[in-house]
Design an enzyme around this catalytic site. Structure first.
Site, PDB file in Angstrom:
ATOM      1  N   PHE A   1       0.815  -1.212   0.000  1.00 13.76           N
ATOM      2  CA  PHE A   1       0.000   0.000   0.000  1.00 13.76           C
ATOM      3  C   PHE A   1       0.852   1.269   0.000  1.00 13.76           C
ATOM      4  O   PHE A   1       1.702   1.428  -0.858  1.00 13.76           O
ATOM      5  CB  PHE A   1      -1.031  -0.071   1.130  1.00 13.76           C
ATOM      6  CG  PHE A   1      -1.957  -1.250   0.954  1.00 13.76           C
ATOM      7  CD1 PHE A   1      -2.988  -1.187   0.029  1.00 13.76           C
ATOM      8  CD2 PHE A   1      -1.760  -2.434   1.642  1.00 13.76           C
ATOM      9  CE1 PHE A   1      -3.814  -2.294  -0.201  1.00 13.76           C
ATOM     10  CE2 PHE A   1      -2.581  -3.538   1.429  1.00 13.76           C
ATOM     11  CZ  PHE A   1      -3.608  -3.471   0.502  1.00 13.76           C
ATOM     12  N   SER A   2       0.653   2.177   0.941  1.00 13.82           N
ATOM     13  CA  SER A   2       1.264   3.505   0.830  1.00 13.82           C
ATOM     14  C   SER A   2       2.769   3.533   1.022  1.00 13.82           C
ATOM     15  O   SER A   2       3.379   4.595   0.894  1.00 13.82           O
ATOM     16  CB  SER A   2       0.588   4.471   1.804  1.00 13.82           C
ATOM     17  OG  SER A   2      -0.718   4.753   1.378  1.00 13.82           O
ATOM     18  N   VAL A   3       3.385   2.394   1.298  1.00 15.43           N
ATOM     19  CA  VAL A   3       4.848   2.323   1.179  1.00 15.43           C
ATOM     20  C   VAL A   3       5.248   2.786  -0.223  1.00 15.43           C
ATOM     21  O   VAL A   3       6.319   3.364  -0.429  1.00 15.43           O
ATOM     22  CB  VAL A   3       5.342   0.892   1.470  1.00 15.43           C
ATOM     23  CG1 VAL A   3       6.790   0.691   1.042  1.00 15.43           C
ATOM     24  CG2 VAL A   3       5.185   0.572   2.969  1.00 15.43           C
ATOM     25  N   ALA A   4       4.357   2.556  -1.199  1.00 15.47           N
ATOM     26  CA  ALA A   4       4.620   2.978  -2.582  1.00 15.47           C
ATOM     27  C   ALA A   4       4.871   4.467  -2.705  1.00 15.47           C
ATOM     28  O   ALA A   4       5.580   4.909  -3.618  1.00 15.47           O
ATOM     29  CB  ALA A   4       3.433   2.587  -3.467  1.00 15.47           C
ATOM     30  N   LYS A   5       4.305   5.260  -1.804  1.00 17.22           N
ATOM     31  CA  LYS A   5       4.460   6.713  -1.903  1.00 17.22           C
ATOM     32  C   LYS A   5       5.924   7.126  -1.826  1.00 17.22           C
ATOM     33  O   LYS A   5       6.356   8.066  -2.509  1.00 17.22           O
ATOM     34  CB  LYS A   5       3.647   7.394  -0.805  1.00 17.22           C
ATOM     35  CG  LYS A   5       2.132   7.303  -0.995  1.00 17.22           C
ATOM     36  CD  LYS A   5       1.396   7.970   0.142  1.00 17.22           C
ATOM     37  CE  LYS A   5      -0.097   8.131  -0.152  1.00 17.22           C
ATOM     38  NZ  LYS A   5      -0.834   6.866  -0.204  1.00 17.22           N
TER      39      LYS A   5
END
Length: 410
Positions: free
Chosen positions: A135-139
Protein backbone atom coordinates in the site's frame (compact mmCIF):
# COMPACT_ATOMS: atom_id res chain seq x y z
CA UNK A 1 -2.22 -44.20 -5.49
CA UNK A 2 -4.08 -40.88 -5.50
CA UNK A 3 -1.05 -39.17 -7.07
CA UNK A 4 -0.83 -41.80 -9.80
CA UNK A 5 -4.56 -41.61 -10.41
CA UNK A 6 -4.30 -37.85 -10.90
CA UNK A 7 -1.51 -38.33 -13.42
CA UNK A 8 -3.72 -40.84 -15.25
CA UNK A 9 -6.66 -38.47 -15.20
CA UNK A 10 -4.48 -35.63 -16.50
CA UNK A 11 -3.12 -37.76 -19.34
CA UNK A 12 -6.59 -38.98 -20.22
CA UNK A 13 -7.91 -35.41 -20.36
CA UNK A 14 -5.01 -34.29 -22.53
CA UNK A 15 -5.55 -37.22 -24.86
CA UNK A 16 -9.23 -36.39 -25.10
CA UNK A 17 -8.44 -32.82 -26.07
CA UNK A 18 -6.03 -34.06 -28.74
CA UNK A 19 -8.58 -36.45 -30.15
CA UNK A 20 -11.12 -33.67 -30.36
CA UNK A 21 -8.61 -31.50 -32.20
CA UNK A 22 -8.47 -29.03 -29.30
CA UNK A 23 -5.51 -27.47 -27.50
CA UNK A 24 -5.14 -26.10 -23.99
CA UNK A 25 -4.89 -22.31 -24.23
CA UNK A 26 -3.37 -19.77 -21.88
CA UNK A 27 -5.54 -16.93 -20.57
CA UNK A 28 -6.33 -14.30 -23.17
CA UNK A 29 -4.46 -10.99 -23.13
CA UNK A 30 -7.70 -9.17 -23.89
CA UNK A 31 -7.88 -6.18 -21.48
CA UNK A 32 -11.55 -7.03 -20.99
CA UNK A 33 -10.55 -10.04 -18.89
CA UNK A 34 -10.25 -7.67 -15.91
CA UNK A 35 -13.82 -6.40 -16.31
CA UNK A 36 -15.71 -9.62 -15.63
CA UNK A 37 -18.06 -9.66 -12.62
CA UNK A 38 -15.72 -12.15 -10.92
CA UNK A 39 -12.70 -9.85 -11.18
CA UNK A 40 -14.64 -6.77 -10.11
CA UNK A 41 -16.01 -8.62 -7.09
CA UNK A 42 -12.53 -9.91 -6.21
CA UNK A 43 -11.08 -6.39 -6.23
CA UNK A 44 -13.98 -5.18 -4.11
CA UNK A 45 -13.21 -7.93 -1.56
CA UNK A 46 -9.43 -7.57 -1.36
CA UNK A 47 -9.46 -6.21 2.20
CA UNK A 48 -11.55 -9.07 3.65
CA UNK A 49 -9.99 -9.44 7.14
CA UNK A 50 -9.98 -13.25 7.27
CA UNK A 51 -8.26 -13.58 3.90
CA UNK A 52 -6.15 -10.43 3.50
CA UNK A 53 -3.03 -12.33 4.62
CA UNK A 54 -3.44 -14.15 1.30
CA UNK A 55 -4.86 -11.48 -1.01
CA UNK A 56 -2.02 -9.10 -0.15
CA UNK A 57 0.35 -11.77 -1.54
CA UNK A 58 -1.50 -12.28 -4.84
CA UNK A 59 -2.73 -8.94 -6.14
CA UNK A 60 -1.48 -9.75 -9.65
CA UNK A 61 -4.28 -12.30 -9.93
CA UNK A 62 -6.89 -9.62 -9.23
CA UNK A 63 -5.51 -6.52 -10.97
CA UNK A 64 -3.96 -5.57 -14.25
CA UNK A 65 -0.26 -5.01 -13.50
CA UNK A 66 2.86 -3.46 -14.95
CA UNK A 67 6.27 -5.03 -14.28
CA UNK A 68 9.27 -3.20 -12.84
CA UNK A 69 12.05 -5.32 -14.29
CA UNK A 70 15.07 -6.20 -12.18
CA UNK A 71 18.50 -6.47 -13.77
CA UNK A 72 21.28 -9.04 -13.69
CA UNK A 73 23.54 -7.32 -11.12
CA UNK A 74 21.92 -8.17 -7.79
CA UNK A 75 22.96 -6.25 -4.67
CA UNK A 76 24.09 -9.19 -2.57
CA UNK A 77 23.27 -8.32 1.02
CA UNK A 78 25.56 -10.11 3.48
CA UNK A 79 23.98 -12.25 6.19
CA UNK A 80 24.92 -12.06 9.84
CA UNK A 81 22.21 -13.95 11.78
CA UNK A 82 21.45 -12.56 15.22
CA UNK A 83 18.91 -13.98 17.64
CA UNK A 84 15.72 -12.05 18.22
CA UNK A 85 14.31 -14.71 20.52
CA UNK A 86 13.08 -13.79 23.97
CA UNK A 87 10.11 -12.08 25.53
CA UNK A 88 8.19 -9.25 23.87
CA UNK A 89 5.64 -7.10 25.61
CA UNK A 90 2.89 -5.95 23.28
CA UNK A 91 0.13 -3.81 24.78
CA UNK A 92 0.75 -5.24 28.23
CA UNK A 93 0.85 -8.91 27.17
CA UNK A 94 4.02 -11.01 26.98
CA UNK A 95 4.82 -13.18 23.96
CA UNK A 96 7.73 -15.03 22.44
CA UNK A 97 8.86 -13.82 19.00
CA UNK A 98 6.42 -16.01 17.08
CA UNK A 99 3.60 -14.92 19.37
CA UNK A 100 4.51 -11.27 18.89
CA UNK A 101 4.49 -11.70 15.12
CA UNK A 102 1.10 -13.38 15.25
CA UNK A 103 -0.23 -10.75 17.67
CA UNK A 104 0.78 -8.01 15.22
CA UNK A 105 -0.42 -10.08 12.23
CA UNK A 106 2.88 -10.31 10.40
CA UNK A 107 3.41 -11.95 7.03
CA UNK A 108 7.11 -11.08 6.79
CA UNK A 109 9.84 -9.50 8.91
CA UNK A 110 13.25 -8.61 7.46
CA UNK A 111 15.80 -6.86 9.68
CA UNK A 112 19.13 -5.36 8.60
CA UNK A 113 21.84 -4.24 11.01
CA UNK A 114 25.02 -2.59 9.76
CA UNK A 115 24.03 -3.47 6.21
CA UNK A 116 23.62 -7.21 6.80
CA UNK A 117 20.50 -9.33 7.08
CA UNK A 118 20.35 -10.34 10.74
CA UNK A 119 16.85 -11.78 10.76
CA UNK A 120 14.32 -12.92 8.18
CA UNK A 121 10.95 -14.56 8.85
CA UNK A 122 8.15 -15.41 6.42
CA UNK A 123 4.77 -16.67 7.51
CA UNK A 124 1.39 -17.75 6.17
CA UNK A 125 2.65 -19.36 2.99
CA UNK A 126 4.89 -16.47 1.98
CA UNK A 127 8.61 -16.56 1.28
CA UNK A 128 11.59 -14.57 -0.01
CA UNK A 129 10.11 -14.55 -3.52
CA UNK A 130 6.65 -13.33 -2.47
CA UNK A 131 5.80 -9.91 -3.81
CA UNK A 132 3.59 -8.27 -1.21
CA UNK A 133 1.34 -5.31 -1.85
CA UNK A 134 2.34 -2.86 0.87
CA UNK A 135 0.00 0.00 0.00
CA UNK A 136 1.26 3.51 0.83
CA UNK A 137 4.85 2.32 1.18
CA UNK A 138 4.62 2.98 -2.58
CA UNK A 139 4.46 6.71 -1.90
CA UNK A 140 8.12 6.79 -0.87
CA UNK A 141 9.05 5.09 -4.14
CA UNK A 142 6.97 7.56 -6.18
CA UNK A 143 8.70 10.42 -4.37
CA UNK A 144 12.03 8.91 -5.41
CA UNK A 145 10.93 8.93 -9.05
CA UNK A 146 10.23 12.65 -8.69
CA UNK A 147 13.78 13.01 -7.35
CA UNK A 148 15.18 11.28 -10.41
CA UNK A 149 13.12 13.44 -12.77
CA UNK A 150 14.41 16.54 -10.97
CA UNK A 151 18.02 15.34 -11.23
CA UNK A 152 17.49 14.54 -14.92
CA UNK A 153 16.32 18.12 -15.53
CA UNK A 154 12.86 16.94 -16.59
CA UNK A 155 11.36 18.83 -13.65
CA UNK A 156 12.96 22.26 -13.51
CA UNK A 157 12.04 23.09 -9.91
CA UNK A 158 9.94 21.65 -7.12
CA UNK A 159 8.49 25.13 -6.79
CA UNK A 160 6.94 24.91 -10.24
CA UNK A 161 3.16 24.73 -10.30
CA UNK A 162 1.64 21.30 -10.93
CA UNK A 163 -0.13 22.77 -13.97
CA UNK A 164 3.21 23.48 -15.66
CA UNK A 165 3.57 19.74 -16.17
CA UNK A 166 -0.10 18.72 -16.15
CA UNK A 167 -2.00 21.54 -17.92
CA UNK A 168 -5.18 19.44 -17.83
CA UNK A 169 -5.27 20.19 -14.08
CA UNK A 170 -6.09 23.86 -14.78
CA UNK A 171 -9.36 24.75 -13.09
CA UNK A 172 -9.11 21.79 -10.70
CA UNK A 173 -7.98 21.62 -7.10
CA UNK A 174 -4.43 21.18 -8.41
CA UNK A 175 -4.45 24.56 -10.13
CA UNK A 176 -2.31 26.40 -7.59
CA UNK A 177 -0.13 24.02 -5.56
CA UNK A 178 3.50 23.42 -6.44
CA UNK A 179 5.17 20.05 -6.87
CA UNK A 180 6.77 20.59 -3.45
CA UNK A 181 3.36 21.26 -1.87
CA UNK A 182 2.10 17.96 -3.24
CA UNK A 183 5.21 16.08 -2.06
CA UNK A 184 4.51 17.36 1.45
CA UNK A 185 0.79 16.49 1.33
CA UNK A 186 -0.01 20.18 1.57
CA UNK A 187 -1.74 20.64 -1.78
CA UNK A 188 -4.77 22.37 -0.26
CA UNK A 189 -7.04 20.12 -2.33
CA UNK A 190 -10.39 19.21 -0.82
CA UNK A 191 -9.79 15.58 0.16
CA UNK A 192 -10.70 13.34 3.08
CA UNK A 193 -8.62 10.17 3.45
CA UNK A 194 -11.10 8.05 5.40
CA UNK A 195 -10.79 4.27 5.13
CA UNK A 196 -14.39 3.13 5.22
CA UNK A 197 -14.62 1.01 2.10
CA UNK A 198 -18.19 0.23 1.12
CA UNK A 199 -19.34 3.62 2.38
CA UNK A 200 -20.04 6.90 0.59
CA UNK A 201 -16.76 8.62 1.47
CA UNK A 202 -14.72 10.52 -1.09
CA UNK A 203 -11.85 8.01 -0.96
CA UNK A 204 -14.25 5.11 -1.40
CA UNK A 205 -15.83 6.74 -4.44
CA UNK A 206 -12.48 7.02 -6.21
CA UNK A 207 -11.33 3.61 -5.00
CA UNK A 208 -14.52 1.92 -6.24
CA UNK A 209 -14.44 3.60 -9.64
CA UNK A 210 -10.73 3.41 -10.40
CA UNK A 211 -9.44 0.30 -8.65
CA UNK A 212 -12.55 -1.86 -8.43
CA UNK A 213 -14.76 -1.07 -11.43
CA UNK A 214 -11.94 0.32 -13.64
CA UNK A 215 -14.23 3.09 -14.95
CA UNK A 216 -11.76 6.00 -14.62
CA UNK A 217 -8.21 6.72 -13.52
CA UNK A 218 -7.07 8.43 -10.30
CA UNK A 219 -5.62 11.32 -12.29
CA UNK A 220 -8.87 11.63 -14.24
CA UNK A 221 -10.59 12.34 -10.93
CA UNK A 222 -7.86 14.83 -9.98
CA UNK A 223 -8.26 16.72 -13.26
CA UNK A 224 -12.03 16.58 -13.59
CA UNK A 225 -13.50 16.50 -10.10
CA UNK A 226 -10.99 17.72 -7.51
CA UNK A 227 -11.63 21.11 -5.93
CA UNK A 228 -9.67 23.54 -3.75
CA UNK A 229 -10.19 22.98 -0.06
CA UNK A 230 -10.56 25.53 2.74
CA UNK A 231 -6.79 25.86 3.21
CA UNK A 232 -4.28 27.41 0.84
CA UNK A 233 -1.48 25.27 -0.59
CA UNK A 234 1.36 24.70 1.92
CA UNK A 235 -0.78 25.87 4.84
CA UNK A 236 -1.91 22.58 6.40
CA UNK A 237 -0.87 18.92 6.21
CA UNK A 238 -3.66 16.77 4.80
CA UNK A 239 -2.79 13.20 3.92
CA UNK A 240 -4.08 12.49 0.41
CA UNK A 241 -3.39 9.48 -1.77
CA UNK A 242 -4.75 11.62 -4.60
CA UNK A 243 -1.69 13.87 -4.21
CA UNK A 244 0.68 10.96 -4.82
CA UNK A 245 -1.28 9.87 -7.87
CA UNK A 246 -0.72 13.34 -9.31
CA UNK A 247 3.02 13.05 -8.60
CA UNK A 248 3.09 9.78 -10.53
CA UNK A 249 1.31 11.38 -13.47
CA UNK A 250 3.91 14.16 -13.46
CA UNK A 251 6.61 11.47 -13.73
CA UNK A 252 4.79 9.92 -16.68
CA UNK A 253 4.36 13.24 -18.44
CA UNK A 254 7.89 14.58 -18.08
CA UNK A 255 9.59 11.27 -18.93
CA UNK A 256 7.21 10.23 -21.69
CA UNK A 257 7.32 6.73 -20.22
CA UNK A 258 5.40 4.53 -17.86
CA UNK A 259 6.32 4.84 -14.22
CA UNK A 260 7.31 1.17 -14.18
CA UNK A 261 9.80 1.56 -17.04
CA UNK A 262 11.36 4.69 -15.56
CA UNK A 263 11.60 3.04 -12.15
CA UNK A 264 13.26 -0.03 -13.64
CA UNK A 265 15.92 2.02 -15.42
CA UNK A 266 16.64 4.60 -12.74
CA UNK A 267 16.09 2.68 -9.50
CA UNK A 268 15.38 -1.03 -9.65
CA UNK A 269 18.23 -2.18 -11.85
CA UNK A 270 20.92 0.23 -10.53
CA UNK A 271 19.91 -0.59 -6.94
CA UNK A 272 20.46 -4.27 -7.62
CA UNK A 273 16.93 -5.47 -6.86
CA UNK A 274 16.77 -9.23 -6.67
CA UNK A 275 13.24 -9.68 -8.08
CA UNK A 276 10.92 -7.97 -10.50
CA UNK A 277 8.36 -5.78 -8.74
CA UNK A 278 4.99 -4.84 -10.15
CA UNK A 279 2.48 -2.02 -9.94
CA UNK A 280 -1.21 -2.79 -9.80
CA UNK A 281 -3.08 -0.53 -12.20
CA UNK A 282 -6.23 1.55 -11.99
CA UNK A 283 -7.66 0.16 -15.21
CA UNK A 284 -7.21 -2.57 -17.82
CA UNK A 285 -3.87 -2.96 -19.58
CA UNK A 286 -4.75 -0.65 -22.47
CA UNK A 287 -5.82 2.37 -20.39
CA UNK A 288 -4.71 1.74 -16.79
CA UNK A 289 -1.99 3.67 -15.03
CA UNK A 290 0.18 2.59 -12.16
CA UNK A 291 -1.57 3.14 -8.85
CA UNK A 292 1.25 5.40 -7.69
CA UNK A 293 -0.31 6.12 -4.30
CA UNK A 294 -0.44 2.58 -2.95
CA UNK A 295 -0.02 -0.06 -5.63
CA UNK A 296 3.55 -1.39 -5.62
CA UNK A 297 4.20 -5.08 -4.89
CA UNK A 298 7.74 -5.90 -3.74
CA UNK A 299 9.58 -8.69 -1.92
CA UNK A 300 10.64 -8.14 1.67
CA UNK A 301 14.32 -8.26 0.74
CA UNK A 302 13.98 -5.64 -2.00
CA UNK A 303 12.11 -3.33 0.38
CA UNK A 304 15.07 -3.84 2.73
CA UNK A 305 17.50 -2.92 -0.06
CA UNK A 306 15.54 0.26 -0.72
CA UNK A 307 15.61 1.20 2.97
CA UNK A 308 19.31 0.39 3.28
CA UNK A 309 20.08 2.49 0.21
CA UNK A 310 18.40 5.50 1.84
CA UNK A 311 20.24 4.76 5.08
CA UNK A 312 23.48 4.92 3.07
CA UNK A 313 22.67 8.27 1.50
CA UNK A 314 21.53 6.80 -1.81
CA UNK A 315 24.43 4.36 -2.22
CA UNK A 316 23.54 0.82 -3.31
CA UNK A 317 25.30 -2.04 -5.01
CA UNK A 318 28.56 -0.09 -4.99
CA UNK A 319 27.24 3.02 -6.71
CA UNK A 320 25.41 6.26 -6.05
CA UNK A 321 21.90 5.45 -7.23
CA UNK A 322 19.75 8.17 -5.65
CA UNK A 323 21.37 11.61 -5.42
CA UNK A 324 22.57 12.13 -1.84
CA UNK A 325 21.05 15.59 -1.64
CA UNK A 326 17.66 14.16 -2.59
CA UNK A 327 17.87 11.54 0.18
CA UNK A 328 18.47 14.31 2.72
CA UNK A 329 15.86 16.63 1.29
CA UNK A 330 13.24 13.87 1.15
CA UNK A 331 13.74 12.40 4.63
CA UNK A 332 15.03 15.16 6.94
CA UNK A 333 12.18 17.46 7.97
CA UNK A 334 12.49 21.14 7.19
CA UNK A 335 11.97 23.54 10.06
CA UNK A 336 8.30 24.14 10.62
CA UNK A 337 7.15 20.91 8.92
CA UNK A 338 7.54 18.53 11.85
CA UNK A 339 5.30 17.52 13.50
CA UNK A 340 2.39 17.36 11.07
CA UNK A 341 0.20 19.09 13.68
CA UNK A 342 0.69 20.38 17.19
CA UNK A 343 1.21 17.55 19.65
CA UNK A 344 1.65 14.85 17.02
CA UNK A 345 4.68 12.50 17.37
CA UNK A 346 5.45 12.39 13.64
CA UNK A 347 6.28 14.63 10.72
CA UNK A 348 6.06 14.29 6.96
CA UNK A 349 8.67 15.33 4.43
CA UNK A 350 8.62 14.21 0.78
CA UNK A 351 6.29 11.20 1.05
CA UNK A 352 8.34 9.83 3.97
CA UNK A 353 7.13 9.92 7.57
CA UNK A 354 9.57 11.22 10.17
CA UNK A 355 9.80 10.64 13.92
CA UNK A 356 9.75 13.88 15.89
CA UNK A 357 11.73 12.26 18.74
CA UNK A 358 14.58 10.78 16.66
CA UNK A 359 16.15 10.66 13.21
CA UNK A 360 14.04 7.64 12.21
CA UNK A 361 12.13 7.94 8.95
CA UNK A 362 9.62 5.50 7.53
CA UNK A 363 7.67 4.40 4.51
CA UNK A 364 4.26 3.36 5.87
CA UNK A 365 1.30 1.60 4.33
CA UNK A 366 -2.31 0.76 5.06
CA UNK A 367 -2.83 -2.33 7.22
CA UNK A 368 0.50 -1.62 8.93
CA UNK A 369 3.29 -2.02 6.41
CA UNK A 370 6.69 -0.57 7.29
CA UNK A 371 10.13 0.23 5.94
CA UNK A 372 11.62 1.73 9.10
CA UNK A 373 15.04 3.35 8.70
CA UNK A 374 16.98 4.08 11.91
CA UNK A 375 20.23 5.92 11.08
CA UNK A 376 21.41 6.20 14.69
CA UNK A 377 21.35 2.45 15.24
CA UNK A 378 22.10 1.53 11.60
CA UNK A 379 18.99 -0.65 11.45
CA UNK A 380 16.38 -1.16 8.74
CA UNK A 381 13.19 -3.05 9.63
CA UNK A 382 10.74 -4.22 7.00
CA UNK A 383 7.45 -5.48 8.43
CA UNK A 384 4.65 -6.65 6.17
CA UNK A 385 1.32 -7.07 7.96
CA UNK A 386 -2.30 -8.06 7.38
CA UNK A 387 -4.23 -6.43 10.21
CA UNK A 388 -8.03 -6.52 10.25
CA UNK A 389 -8.08 -2.74 10.70
CA UNK A 390 -6.54 -0.49 8.06
CA UNK A 391 -5.11 1.92 10.67
CA UNK A 392 -4.84 2.29 14.44
CA UNK A 393 -2.27 -0.26 15.53
CA UNK A 394 0.90 1.80 15.25
CA UNK A 395 1.60 1.68 19.00
CA UNK A 396 1.95 -2.09 19.14
CA UNK A 397 4.29 -2.07 16.15
CA UNK A 398 6.42 0.68 17.68
CA UNK A 399 6.68 -1.46 20.84
CA UNK A 400 7.84 -4.38 18.72
CA UNK A 401 10.38 -2.26 16.83
CA UNK A 402 11.79 -0.78 20.05
CA UNK A 403 12.31 -4.25 21.53
CA UNK A 404 13.93 -5.59 18.36
CA UNK A 405 16.25 -2.58 18.35
CA UNK A 406 17.14 -3.16 22.01
CA UNK A 407 18.03 -6.80 21.31
CA UNK A 408 20.32 -5.77 18.45
CA UNK A 409 22.07 -2.96 20.30
CA UNK A 410 22.45 -4.23 23.87
Amino acid sequence: MFYLNNITIGLTAAAALTCMGGTALAQSNDPGRWLTPTMIEARASMFMPTLNYLTFQHMDQMFATRTVAAGDAVWDLPENPMSLEGDYTIQGETFDLEGALERTRTNALVVLKDGAIVHETYRNGSGPDTRFLTFSVAKSYTSTLIGFALADGLIESLDDKVTKYLPEMEGSGYDGPTVRDVLRMRSGVNWEERYEFGSETQLTTVHDNSLVAYTYRWCDYAANESEPGPNAPDAVFNYATLDTSVLGCIVERVTGRTGADYMSEKLWQPMGAESDAYWIMDGPDDVGREFFGAGLAVTGRDHARFGQMFLQGGMANGKQVVPADWVTEATVPDEGYEPVAEGEPIGYQYQWWTDAASDVFMALGLHHQFIRVDPTNNIVIVKISYTQEPVGRDAENEELFAQITAKLTQ
